[in-house]
Every structure is written in C-alpha cells, then in structure tokens.
Design a protein around this motif. Structure first.
Motif, PDB file in Angstrom:
ATOM      1  N   TRP A 171      61.733 -18.751 -27.459  1.00  0.00           N
ATOM      2  CA  TRP A 171      61.810 -20.148 -28.249  1.00  0.00           C
ATOM      3  C   TRP A 171      61.484 -21.236 -27.597  1.00  0.00           C
ATOM      4  O   TRP A 171      61.394 -22.408 -28.245  1.00  0.00           O
ATOM      5  CB  TRP A 171      63.503 -20.131 -28.402  1.00  0.00           C
ATOM      6  N   THR A 172      61.191 -21.312 -26.424  1.00  0.00           N
ATOM      7  CA  THR A 172      60.909 -22.438 -25.566  1.00  0.00           C
ATOM      8  C   THR A 172      59.110 -22.868 -25.859  1.00  0.00           C
ATOM      9  O   THR A 172      58.739 -23.739 -25.412  1.00  0.00           O
ATOM     10  CB  THR A 172      61.023 -22.361 -24.050  1.00  0.00           C
ATOM     11  N   ALA A 173      58.598 -21.596 -26.344  1.00  0.00           N
ATOM     12  CA  ALA A 173      57.140 -21.903 -26.535  1.00  0.00           C
ATOM     13  C   ALA A 173      56.208 -22.481 -25.455  1.00  0.00           C
ATOM     14  O   ALA A 173      55.492 -23.265 -25.632  1.00  0.00           O
ATOM     15  CB  ALA A 173      56.884 -22.653 -27.803  1.00  0.00           C
ATOM     16  N   TYR A 174      56.454 -21.931 -24.178  1.00  0.00           N
ATOM     17  CA  TYR A 174      55.600 -22.495 -23.176  1.00  0.00           C
ATOM     18  C   TYR A 174      53.964 -21.789 -23.540  1.00  0.00           C
ATOM     19  O   TYR A 174      53.878 -20.892 -23.974  1.00  0.00           O
ATOM     20  CB  TYR A 174      55.809 -21.506 -21.961  1.00  0.00           C
ATOM     21  N   PRO A 175      53.135 -22.887 -23.193  1.00  0.00           N
ATOM     22  CA  PRO A 175      51.615 -22.384 -23.032  1.00  0.00           C
ATOM     23  C   PRO A 175      51.662 -21.524 -21.847  1.00  0.00           C
ATOM     24  O   PRO A 175      52.333 -21.720 -20.946  1.00  0.00           O
ATOM     25  CB  PRO A 175      50.920 -23.612 -23.181  1.00  0.00           C
ATOM     26  N   PRO A 176      50.635 -20.704 -21.734  1.00  0.00           N
ATOM     27  CA  PRO A 176      49.548 -20.397 -22.672  1.00  0.00           C
ATOM     28  C   PRO A 176      49.775 -19.613 -23.709  1.00  0.00           C
ATOM     29  O   PRO A 176      49.013 -19.419 -24.756  1.00  0.00           O
ATOM     30  CB  PRO A 176      48.509 -19.926 -21.833  1.00  0.00           C
ATOM     31  N   LEU A 177      51.071 -18.961 -23.748  1.00  0.00           N
ATOM     32  CA  LEU A 177      51.154 -18.138 -24.987  1.00  0.00           C
ATOM     33  C   LEU A 177      51.267 -18.625 -26.234  1.00  0.00           C
ATOM     34  O   LEU A 177      50.669 -18.279 -27.434  1.00  0.00           O
ATOM     35  CB  LEU A 177      52.484 -17.428 -24.980  1.00  0.00           C
ATOM     36  N   SER A 178      51.788 -19.863 -26.330  1.00  0.00           N
ATOM     37  CA  SER A 178      51.750 -20.779 -27.484  1.00  0.00           C
ATOM     38  C   SER A 178      50.669 -21.606 -27.848  1.00  0.00           C
ATOM     39  O   SER A 178      50.271 -21.905 -28.927  1.00  0.00           O
ATOM     40  CB  SER A 178      52.807 -21.759 -27.386  1.00  0.00           C
ATOM     41  N   ALA A 179      49.549 -21.518 -26.836  1.00  0.00           N
ATOM     42  CA  ALA A 179      48.398 -22.553 -27.176  1.00  0.00           C
ATOM     43  C   ALA A 179      46.967 -21.582 -27.325  1.00  0.00           C
ATOM     44  O   ALA A 179      46.320 -22.291 -27.782  1.00  0.00           O
ATOM     45  CB  ALA A 179      48.298 -23.470 -25.676  1.00  0.00           C
ATOM     46  N   VAL A 180      47.059 -20.397 -26.990  1.00  0.00           N
ATOM     47  CA  VAL A 180      45.771 -19.762 -26.849  1.00  0.00           C
ATOM     48  C   VAL A 180      45.939 -18.459 -28.044  1.00  0.00           C
ATOM     49  O   VAL A 180      46.685 -17.495 -27.422  1.00  0.00           O
ATOM     50  CB  VAL A 180      45.287 -19.182 -25.453  1.00  0.00           C
ATOM     51  N   GLY A 181      45.275 -18.653 -29.131  1.00  0.00           N
ATOM     52  CA  GLY A 181      45.301 -17.401 -30.065  1.00  0.00           C
ATOM     53  C   GLY A 181      45.349 -16.040 -29.492  1.00  0.00           C
ATOM     54  O   GLY A 181      45.971 -15.153 -29.881  1.00  0.00           O
ATOM     55  N   GLU A 182      44.079 -15.977 -28.549  1.00  0.00           N
ATOM     56  CA  GLU A 182      43.837 -14.560 -28.038  1.00  0.00           C
ATOM     57  C   GLU A 182      44.962 -13.905 -27.356  1.00  0.00           C
ATOM     58  O   GLU A 182      44.797 -12.682 -27.096  1.00  0.00           O
ATOM     59  CB  GLU A 182      42.806 -14.584 -27.287  1.00  0.00           C
ATOM     60  N   MET A 183      45.804 -14.685 -26.731  1.00  0.00           N
ATOM     61  CA  MET A 183      46.785 -14.126 -25.741  1.00  0.00           C
ATOM     62  C   MET A 183      47.669 -12.956 -26.256  1.00  0.00           C
ATOM     63  O   MET A 183      47.817 -12.024 -25.742  1.00  0.00           O
ATOM     64  CB  MET A 183      47.739 -15.292 -25.576  1.00  0.00           C
ATOM     65  N   SER A 184      47.977 -13.146 -27.742  1.00  0.00           N
ATOM     66  CA  SER A 184      49.104 -11.918 -28.208  1.00  0.00           C
ATOM     67  C   SER A 184      48.724 -12.112 -29.750  1.00  0.00           C
ATOM     68  O   SER A 184      48.408 -13.176 -30.098  1.00  0.00           O
ATOM     69  CB  SER A 184      50.462 -12.004 -27.648  1.00  0.00           C
ATOM     70  N   GLN A 185      49.392 -11.085 -30.341  1.00  0.00           N
ATOM     71  CA  GLN A 185      49.423 -11.048 -31.836  1.00  0.00           C
ATOM     72  C   GLN A 185      50.066 -12.469 -32.168  1.00  0.00           C
ATOM     73  O   GLN A 185      49.690 -13.011 -33.087  1.00  0.00           O
ATOM     74  CB  GLN A 185      50.090  -9.812 -32.217  1.00  0.00           C
ATOM     75  N   GLY A 186      51.263 -12.529 -31.535  1.00  0.00           N
ATOM     76  CA  GLY A 186      52.318 -13.625 -32.093  1.00  0.00           C
ATOM     77  C   GLY A 186      51.729 -14.944 -31.733  1.00  0.00           C
ATOM     78  O   GLY A 186      52.166 -16.098 -32.350  1.00  0.00           O
ATOM     79  N   SER A 187      50.621 -15.127 -31.006  1.00  0.00           N
ATOM     80  CA  SER A 187      50.058 -16.381 -30.611  1.00  0.00           C
ATOM     81  C   SER A 187      49.081 -16.875 -31.518  1.00  0.00           C
ATOM     82  O   SER A 187      48.610 -17.636 -31.715  1.00  0.00           O
ATOM     83  CB  SER A 187      49.272 -16.269 -29.250  1.00  0.00           C
ATOM     84  N   LYS A 188      48.879 -15.910 -32.625  1.00  0.00           N
ATOM     85  CA  LYS A 188      47.845 -16.426 -33.689  1.00  0.00           C
ATOM     86  C   LYS A 188      48.558 -17.127 -35.010  1.00  0.00           C
ATOM     87  O   LYS A 188      49.332 -18.166 -34.625  1.00  0.00           O
ATOM     88  CB  LYS A 188      47.122 -15.139 -34.211  1.00  0.00           C
ATOM     89  N   THR A 189      48.370 -16.717 -36.038  1.00  0.00           N
ATOM     90  CA  THR A 189      48.980 -17.432 -37.229  1.00  0.00           C
ATOM     91  C   THR A 189      50.614 -17.714 -37.066  1.00  0.00           C
ATOM     92  O   THR A 189      51.158 -18.658 -37.481  1.00  0.00           O
ATOM     93  CB  THR A 189      48.783 -16.767 -38.598  1.00  0.00           C
ATOM     94  N   GLY A 190      51.422 -16.627 -36.542  1.00  0.00           N
ATOM     95  CA  GLY A 190      52.694 -16.918 -36.080  1.00  0.00           C
ATOM     96  C   GLY A 190      52.961 -18.231 -35.398  1.00  0.00           C
ATOM     97  O   GLY A 190      53.987 -18.981 -35.538  1.00  0.00           O
ATOM     98  N   ALA A 191      52.304 -18.315 -34.428  1.00  0.00           N
ATOM     99  CA  ALA A 191      52.336 -19.507 -33.409  1.00  0.00           C
ATOM    100  C   ALA A 191      52.053 -21.024 -34.231  1.00  0.00           C
ATOM    101  O   ALA A 191      52.801 -21.992 -34.277  1.00  0.00           O
ATOM    102  CB  ALA A 191      51.581 -19.657 -32.273  1.00  0.00           C
ATOM    103  N   ASP A 192      50.971 -20.855 -35.315  1.00  0.00           N
ATOM    104  CA  ASP A 192      50.594 -22.082 -35.942  1.00  0.00           C
ATOM    105  C   ASP A 192      51.871 -22.355 -36.840  1.00  0.00           C
ATOM    106  O   ASP A 192      52.333 -23.482 -37.150  1.00  0.00           O
ATOM    107  CB  ASP A 192      49.293 -21.962 -36.908  1.00  0.00           C
TER     108      ASP A 192
END
Ligand code: HEM
Ligand code: CU
Lengths: 605, 186
Positions: A171-192
């Motif tokens: 819930w805190t959306a720390y980068p890099p998980l929130s900043a880099v799409g390739e990091m995980s499935q959830g870091s892609k459209t879900g993060a946007d």
C-alpha cells in the motif's frame, strides 16, 4: 433552495433567506439531483458511507483470501478458483496475486474506507448540522469531492480486471516496484491504474477538506463560538487541516513517480538490475529513500486523518451516553492540536532502518514518543468522563468504549516501535501489523461503527436493531483481539510481514497452528461485518421509526432539525446557540440543549 | 453588519487551497534540496529567458490588479481589455518557460528521458507543475471573459474577480519563489 448553493453567506446569518424556506421546500428535485448528483451534504454523506461500505466488503474479502493462504498454506480450496479464476489456479492463491491482494487490501481499507468512508461520511453529515449551517461552504465542490472519490474507486476496481493484475507493491507503493514496469506483473498496468486512482483520490480529499475547513470557520450559526463547538467538529477540523497539508506532498511524490515510470527520469532509481528480464536499467543518481520521505510525510498524518474523526465521535458519544459533560473539554482540543502538530514531525519513525542517520533518528524517537502525552491526556479524559457516569450501553456507546480500549492497547505497542533500537528488530514484522491494525484499523472502525449506530436515526429517521448491534459489537471485539494479539508474539519472534508461505521457514513453522487460529477468527469477524451490513440496510427500510427528533436526549444542534430534514436542514430560522454542547446533569437538569439561553441563576461550567 | 467584516467563504476556500498548493511545491523543493546533497548531482545555470519570463508574469499581475480596479469602477471596456492582456501575458509566460526547457536541451542538459540528470528533471517537474497552475488561471480568465462579454448575465459582485485575482497573484508569487529557489540553489 438554490440560494443555498449560490450564496453561501446565508449560512452565517439568521435573517435572510428565511421567508424563502418557509414555503416551498426543495422544489423540483428530480431523482438524479436528489440521489445521484445531490448537493445536499446529508445525501453526500450517505453516498460516502454506502460506497465506503462496499469497499469495506471488497477489502475485507481480500483479507479473507490471503488469510486462507496464510492459515492453510498446504491446502487447496477449489471454491477460491471458482471466484478468482486463474489467480487461484488449483484452489491456491498464486504468489503474485497474494501480493496484489495484500496491496489492494491495504490501499482500499486505509484510503477508501477509513479516510473517505469515515471522514467523508461524518464530516459531511455533522459539520453543517452541528455548527448550524444550511449546507457546506461550497455544496458544488462537495459533490465533486464525492464524484472524484467514486471515480478513483472505479479506476482501482478496473485494475482488478487487467491482464497483468492489480498493483502488488504494497500500500506504500515504494519504488522500484512501483516505478519500473518490468519488476513484476503488478508493476505494469496495475501500477499505472493505482497511481491514477490515488491521484483522483487526493483531489477528492482536498476538495472535501477545503470545504470542511471553510465551513467550520465561516458558516457557524450565531452564538456558535469555536469553544462551543462539539468535539466532533474540532476533530473533523483538524483532520481536514492534516489532509489539506499532507496530501499535496504525497501528490508531489506521485508526480515524480509518474515521471520515473513514463518519462525516463531517475528521481527514485539508480543502478538497478531487473531479475525478470536479466537486464540493467540505465537510470542513475536517483534514490528510493526520497520517495519514502515524501510518502511518510503524508503517511503518518494520514494515520491521524483516520484516527481523529473516530476520537471526536467517541468523545461526543461517550459524553452523551454517560449523561455527563466531557471531562477536560479544552484539554481535548489542546491534545487534538498537539497531535496534529506532532503528526507532521514524526514521519521518519517509519524509516529507522533505511540507513537514516542515527542521531537524526534519535530526534524522531523523541518526537514520536511525545505523541504519547496528548494521547494519554485523551484516554484519561475519556475514562474520567465514563467514571461514575449514568451509562447507557447503546451499541454506539459500546463501540465508543471499545474504541478507547483498542486505542490504549495499540498505543502501547507504538511506544515499543517508537524506540529506534527496538524497531531494528521489530520493523517489518507482524508486530507492526498488530500495532497498526489495533490502533488504527480496528479502533477507527469502532469509531465509525459508533458513529453509524449513534447517528443512524439522524440519517434515516429509524433506529438500527439493537440485538444485532450487541452481537456485532461483542463478536467483533473478541475477534479483533484474538486476531491481532497473537501477531505481537509472532512479530517479537521475528516473523516478517508480507511473506507468501511461512511454512517454508524452519523458524516460523511453529506458528502454523497460530496462523490457522487467526484465519478462523478473521473469517468469523468478516461474517459479523456482513451482519452489520444486513442490519444497516434492513433498518433503512424496516427499522423502528423515530418518534422524537432527539432520541438520545443530546444537546447538539443536529437533533433540533426535524426527523428526515430536507435540504437546508432547518425549516425555519437556523437556531441560535447560547452554550457549549456538554451541559449534561448540570444543576440537576438531565440535559440542556445548546439552543437554550443561559438562565439567570445558572451555575458556570 | 458584523457579517460584512467576515471573509467571503469562497475567498477563504481559495486561501486554504493555496496553502495546499504551497505544500505540494514545498514537497518538491525539499526533495530537490535532499537530492542536491547527494552524489551525481549536475548543477547548471538557468537560461536568461527564465528571468524575462519572471518579468512577464509580474507584469501580468499588475494588469490583473488594474482589471479588478476597473471592474469596481464599472469601467467594463477597460476591464475586458485588461483581462485579455493578462491572459495573453500568461500564455507568453508559458511559451517562454517552454523555450527555456528547449534551450537547456540544446545545451545538452537533458530534462527527461534516457541520460537525463535529476537536477534537470526537477526543473521540468517544478516549472512544469507551475505551468499547469498558470494554465488553470488562464482558463479561469477565459471563463471570466466569457461572462464579461455575455449580455444576459450582469454581475455586480466583485467576489469572483477578486478570487481570480488572488489566485493569479499567488501563482505569480509562487513562481518568484521557485525562480529564486532554482537560481539560488543551483
Ligand atoms: C503512541 C503512539 C504511537 C507511536 C509511538 C507509534 C509508532 C510507530 C512506529 C515507530 C511505527 C513504525 C514501525 C515500523 O515500521 O517498524 C509505526 C507504524 C505504524 N503506525 Fe504507529 N505509533 C503510534 C500510534 C499510532 C496511531 C494512533 C496510528 C493510527 C491511527 C498508528 C498507525 C500506524 C501505522 C499504519 C503503521 C504502519 C504502516 C506500515 O508500515 O504499513 N500508529 N507506529
Ligand atoms: Cu507513523
């Protein structure tokens, strides 16, 4: 009635607009303007409440799913596959989706339920009614505030249905998980979608907060000085101030995040190697810690944004149902003020283990532990208000007392965590989970329940069912302690938060039974909340009808309006106020409403 | 009587909103300060055009103030013209800011994208966010102009113009602060 919207000045005066109100009440209200794009604060409050309840069910259900994984890591449940589809293939939640569920649970409960659902509902309902105004300073902005919230919800909801799944970086959306799409499935459209939704949510909160502040300061009826305001209003006021000053900082953090995600900048990113794609990112010179500062500068005030409304409502409800004046009214305001100030000065206690300079850390330790002082003052005052009171144990009152109990239990563990030396061990363990669920999650939920039971008659002109209320209270209280108390032990034993399967670790295997125990009570607790939802909707249509406008014999202004008041609240003049809100049992009189002039030989309070 | 001394709720709401906007920029500029203290920071000089754009936005504040005065004197023709000039100055300001970004790019200081440095990116974000606030003001001015030209609606209350004026001065003052900050800090 359009005058109310056009001319907010009317709220501050008693004379103008009166003849207007006497005849034609709300003329030409179509279904759409009355129930959907309503500008009546009372309707907007109901919209916030019911939307919040929907989100609470969704967010609560998420926790049931991930608790199934934690309680029964070695079993499969085909029914979960029926509901969740490929995310629970073979009846077991996939690791990726587990993280998505945890993230969504946190986001939804913290922001959509306990911020919008709590403050949105009760600030909207009570501020105009209790300060004596016909509506908010700007009913239009108020309506927009709800619709931005609604839109934020739609965007968040839609992220559950995208191919790569919702955001999963916490819930805190720390980068890099929130900043880099390739990091995980959830870091892609879900993060946007997560960021867009949260941005809309920030706008909603700001619009709401602006209005709450303007209304409290500018729209009070004649005689309603600041120190005659009920404590609910003071609490909503400080809540709004916290929100208006801290959400923009979160917003600035999100802007930098969006740039990093989409425009190739390096605010938060530096020298990162992505495992999934076996490639190094070009970004250099950024720092993920920067995001943490920006996030927690909101994040800590945010926890008080969630807590203060509950505090205010508990104060009011405890006083009314003890038939005693609130103890230490000015001290209550002072401590709210102190908490609001300190809330801005302690954010780094979430960052003790980020490599923060230990000398700086010790300053934050001191400031953090200082919060215990106003908190203790408040607890003391609630207990003294209860002391030798003529207590009526209504469901609302029970939840208010339960709130105090939970605030004490959870506040004590805060003192453990506030010591940076202890926090090195406790950080990111279940101890933290236990701490904040008790002190913020459940406590604020209790404040919200107290408010719903207590003001339901004002909202719908009927009572909620008491028996169901008592079952709801005792069941939830017991479950809350049985769920979160054991987590302290797990945390002290070093069990980290946010792991998918603890049975893989020799040191945490021993908690298998305990985890199952917690899961069972989490499910029971979820069922109890459905009981509450049933009670709520059933009572809207079938609840016992109100026969008197002031069912609790309370002093505040909202009970001087008619049952099911229309837009504008008072059919005639707005009443004038002559005293504070807490004249209970004064000079042997059970209660003296704020609208009653001070008698010649009345004693001073 | 006593009510007239009270600040109008819309004006008050604007003041709270401005406090909120200040907090957002405070967040960005504190992030800037924190980052500047860390490694890999490449400072650069602000192109001169930002100094000129500052003058333009100050000029637009003056025309805005004159517009309010003309409105109160019911000199509606001058009022309209001054609003038009204010809005145009706002547009010129935005164009100049954008030119400033381009000049930096030509100097080889990339603001965004691969190979950009945080210092440049901060300028893009801070000045960019400020431009959005100016844009908001220009839109509000356009709406106000639309009202001033419509014959159906006759407004005599100065509150909307004053609210807009306060916002415009605020955005101006905000830029002066940001300009000094960016110039002085880097
Ligand atoms: C005496 C009062 C309190 C103190 C000293 C205190 C201290 C702390 C500290 C030091 C942490 C960080 C733990 C860590 O991550 O290692 C923490 C976490 C947290 N506290 Fe408190 N706290 C107090 C009261 C509260 C209250 C009243 C609330 C909410 C209403 C609250 C909500 C939270 C939340 C949500 C987190 C965890 C956020 C996360 O990491 O996901 N705390 N607390
Ligand atoms: Cu905190």
């Amino acid at each position: 009635m359009s005058d109310i919207a056009m001319n907010p000045q009317t709220g501050t005066m008693t004379v103008p607009d009166v003849h207007h109100d006497e005849h034609g009440h709300h003329h030409h209200e179509s279904f759409v303007t009355k129930y959907i794009f309503s500008q009546d604060h009372k309707m907007i409050s109901k919209q916030f409440l019911i939307t919040g309840m929907m989100w609470a069910i969704i967010g609560g259900l998420f926790s049931v799913f991930f608790r199934m994984q934690l309680g029964y890591p070695d079993q499969t449940f085909p029914w979960m596959e029926d509901i969740l589809g490929r995310w629970a293939e073979g009846g077991r939640i996939k690791a990726e989706f587990y993280y998505a569920l945890v993230t969504m649970h946190g986001t939804v409960l913290v922001f959509f339920v306990l911020t919008a659902g709590l403050s949105g509902t009760f600030s909207n309902l009570l501020i105009p009614l209790q300060v004596g105004a016909r509506d908010m300073a700007s009913p239009m902005l108020n309506m927009l505030s709800y619709w931005f919230f609604f839109l934020a919800g739609i965007v968040m909801l839609s992220s559950l249905f995208v191919q790569t799944g919702p955001f999963s970086g916490g819930w805190t959306a720390y980068p890099p998980l929130s900043a880099v799409g390739e990091m995980s499935q959830g870091s892609k459209t879900g993060a946007d979608l997560w960021i867009v939704s949260m941005a809309l949510f920030v706008v909603s909160s700001l619009l709401g907060g602006l209005n709450y502040i303007a209304t409290v300061l500018n729209m009070r009826t004649k005689g309603m000085t600041m120190t005659r305001l009920p404590l609910t209003i003071w609490a909503f006021f400080f809540t709004a101030v916290l929100g208006v000053l801290s959400f923009p900082v979160l917003f600035s953090g999100f802007i930098l995040l969006l740039f990093d995600r989409n425009l190739g900048t390096s605010f938060y990113l530096s020298e990162i190697y992505v495992q999934a794609t076996q490639s190094a990112l070009p970004n250099e010179g950024g720092s993920a810690i920067l995001y943490q500062h920006l996030f927690w500068f909101l994040g800590h005030p945010e926890v008080y944004i969630i807590l203060l409304p509950a505090m205010g409502m508990a104060s009011e409800i405890i006083s009314v149902n003890s038939r005693k004046p609130i103890f230490g009214y000015m001290a209550m305001i002072g401590s709210l003020f102190a908490i609001a100030i300190l809330a801005f000065l302690v954010w780094a206690h979430h960052m003790f283990v980020t490599g923060l300079n230990p000398f700086l850390g010790s300053v934050f330790v001191l400031l953090t532990l200082l919060i215990a002082v106003p908190s203790a003052i408040k607890v003391f005052n609630w207990l003294t208000t209860l002391w030798r009171g003529n207590i009526r144990f209504t469901p609302g009152m029970l939840f208010a007392i339960g709130f105090v109990s939970l605030f004490i239990s959870g506040g004590l563990t805060g003192i453990f965590l506030g010591n940076s030396a202890l926090d090195i061990h406790l950080h990111d363990t279940y101890f933290v989970i236990a701490h904040f669920h008790i002190v913020m999650g459940v406590a604020s939920f209790f404040g919200m329940f107290a408010g719903v039971y207590h003001w339901f008659p004002k909202m719908y002109g009927r009572y909620m069912n008491n028996t169901l209320g008592y079952i709801h209270f005792w069941g939830t209280l017991i479950c809350a302690y049985l769920i979160f108390w054991p987590m302290h032990y797990e945390g002290l034993a070093g069990m980290p938060r946010r792991y998918y399967d603890y049975s893989q670790w020799q040191s945490f295997k021993q908690f298998g039974g305990l985890n199952e125990f917690i899961t069972i009570f989490a499910i029971i607790s979820f069922a109890l909340q459905l009981l509450f939802v049933f009670n709520f909707f059933f009572s809207i249509f079938k609840g016992r009808k109100l026969t008197t406008p002031n069912p609790w014999n309370a002093n505040t202004l909202e009970w001087t309006t008619p049952i099911n008041a229309g837009h504008g609240n008072w059919p005639g003049d707005i009443p004038e106020v002559y005293r504070w809100a807490y004249d209970y049992g004064k000079d042997g009189v059970d209660h003296i409403p704020q609208t009653q002039p001070v008698g010649a030989n009345e004693s001073h309070h | 009587m006593t009510e007239s001394k009270r600040i109008h709720p819309h004006k008050f709401t604007l003041w709270v909103a401005m406090a909120s906007i200040v907090m957002m920029f405070a967040g960005l500029t504190s992030a800037y300060i924190v980052k500047r203290g860390q490694t890999n920071w490449q400072g650069f000089d602000l192109p001169l055009i930002f100094t000129y754009s500052t003058m333009v936005i100050i000029a637009s504040s003056i025309t805005m103030q004159l517009a309010i005065k003309k409105f109160k004197d019911r000199q509606m023709l001058q009022y309209r013209w001054l609003l038009v000039i204010t809005a145009l100055l706002g547009v010129v300001f935005m164009v100049m800011q954008f030119t400033g970004f381009n000049i930096l790019n030509q100097r080889g200081i990339k603001l965004i994208g691969r190979g950009s440095n945080v210092s440049g990116s901060f300028l893009a974000v801070i000045a960019g966010m400020h431009m959005l606030h100016v844009l908001g003001g220009i839109i509000a001015l356009a709406v106000m102009l639309g009202k001033a030209f419509s014959t159906r609606n006759r407004t005599y209350t100065a509150v909307p113009v004053e609210v807009l004026g306060t916002y415009w001065h605020f955005v101006d003052g905000l830029w002066i602060y940001l300009f000094i900050f960016l110039k002085w800090i880097s």
